[in-house]
Write an enzyme that holds these catalytic residues in place. Structure first.
Site, short mmCIF file in Angstrom:
data_model
loop_
_atom_site.label_atom_id
_atom_site.label_comp_id
_atom_site.label_asym_id
_atom_site.label_seq_id
_atom_site.Cartn_x
_atom_site.Cartn_y
_atom_site.Cartn_z
N ASP A 1 -11.66 2.05 3.44
CA ASP A 1 -11.76 0.59 3.29
C ASP A 1 -13.23 0.16 3.20
O ASP A 1 -13.53 -1.00 2.91
CB ASP A 1 -11.11 -0.09 4.51
CG ASP A 1 -10.06 -1.09 4.10
OD1 ASP A 1 -9.85 -1.27 2.88
OD2 ASP A 1 -9.44 -1.70 4.99
N LYS B 1 0.84 -1.21 0.00
CA LYS B 1 0.00 0.00 0.00
C LYS B 1 0.87 1.25 0.00
O LYS B 1 0.61 2.21 -0.71
CB LYS B 1 -0.93 -0.01 1.23
CG LYS B 1 -2.07 -1.00 1.09
CD LYS B 1 -2.80 -1.24 2.41
CE LYS B 1 -3.75 -2.42 2.27
NZ LYS B 1 -4.21 -2.96 3.54
N GLN C 1 -5.30 -1.91 9.61
CA GLN C 1 -4.85 -3.17 9.01
C GLN C 1 -5.34 -4.35 9.84
O GLN C 1 -5.06 -4.43 11.04
CB GLN C 1 -3.31 -3.17 8.91
CG GLN C 1 -2.75 -4.35 8.16
CD GLN C 1 -3.14 -4.35 6.67
OE1 GLN C 1 -3.06 -3.34 6.01
NE2 GLN C 1 -3.55 -5.50 6.17
#
Ligand code: NDP
Length: 272
Positions: A114, A47, A91
């Protein structure tokens, strides 16, 4: 024929990079990591690399494994209120002592790039605009890029909140007829053989093989299993009589990261 996630991602990233540099934009993504999970380190690095490649500022907050939930909630509050932050990503997975849902839902929906907060998942369910989970969005974007008709019978194997469930909603919005299978499905092959488009997201290496697939079907392999340095998908590709399929690696993975970049870019535009 291969559905080349790397190539499609490259094209989308070039467009984003151009827009960002041409208009002098400065989108910022902050990634929160707890502990030192090896897979998480790999995902975060990819990322970071992708963000830097196209001109998104990448901030990485890494906390000790034993951090208290309240401390993390306060960090998220700060990021929510920080005008220079356009996207916040936690994460996953988090250590067991932390309430994943509570932490995810603390992210303000306008920075939830997300698409995993209840607010954004609710919007997805109702067909309203909002950030969509990156893997599901990446799969739809990839299929559309190759002009694959979606008003067909789509079978999804896997019903996680991360992949299977949001994907089923996106396909419904495209007027697909959707069947969702899971570990309690009896005679899985009966369903997979019926699929015009088959998406497999279980994390079970080679769960699906050529005998379980209709000739000419489109196969999207989401699964990732790492074994001795090699990455395997959920579908054994040997002698597959599919019309299209996604390779592993190089299919869905790059699309997931690229959709994250796209969501950060959109968040920046909406907030400025
Ligand atoms: P989860 O473990 O959360 O979910 C797996 C799903 O597969 C569950 O719904 C489970 O059913 C179902 N399942 C497991 N075994 C079988 C079986 N034998 N037959 C039918 N269904 C089965 O995983 P995720 O959804 O988070 O991820 C799935 C895979 O995709 C993983 O390999 C992950 O690494 C990969 N992944 C890849 C991404 C990418 O960008 N390429 C992004 C996200 C994930 P049940 O609900 O009944 O337990």
């Amino acid at each position: 024929m291969i559905l080349d996630g790397r190539e499609v991602s490259k094209n989308i990233k070039e467009c984003l990079k151009l827009e960002i540099s041409k208009n002098n934009l400065n989108p910022t993504l902050t990634v929160i990591q707890v502990g030192d999970n090896e897979s998480s380190n790999i995902y975060i690095n990819s990322k970071r690399k992708a963000c830097l490649e196209i001109g998104i500022t990448f901030k990485h907050l890494k906390f000790e494994e034993n951090i208290k939930e309240q401390e993390l909630l306060s960090e998220i509050n700060e990021l929510n209120n920080d005008d220079s932050v356009d996207g916040i990503l936690i994460q996953l997975p988090l250590p067991k002592h932390l309430d994943q849902e509570k932490l995810l839902n603390r992210i303000i929906p306008s920075k939830d790039v997300d698409g995993l907060t209840e607010a954004n998942l609710g919007k997805l369910f109702k067909g309203e605009p909002g950030f969509k989970p990156c893997t599901a969005l990446g799969i739809i974007t990839l299929l559309k890029y190759y002009h694959i008709p979606l008003q067909q019978h789509v079978v999804i194997v896997g019903r996680s909140n991360l992949v299977g469930k949001p994907l089923s909603q996106l396909f419904l919005q495209e007027n697909a007829t959707v069947t969702v299978c899971h570990s309690y499905t009896k005679d899985l092959a009966k369903y997979t053989k019926e699929a015009d488009v088959l998406v497999v997201a279980t994390g079970h290496k080679h769960l699906i093989n050529k005998d379980m697939i209709k000739k000419g079907a489109v196969i999207v392999d989401v699964g990732i299993t790492r074994e001795n340095g090699t990455i395997y998908g959920d579908v054994l590709k040997d002698n597959l009589e599919a019309s299209y399929y996604t390779p592993v690696p190089g299919g869905v993975g790059p699309m997931t990261v690229t959709m994250l970049l796209n969501n950060v870019y959109e968040s920046y535009l909406k907030r400025h």
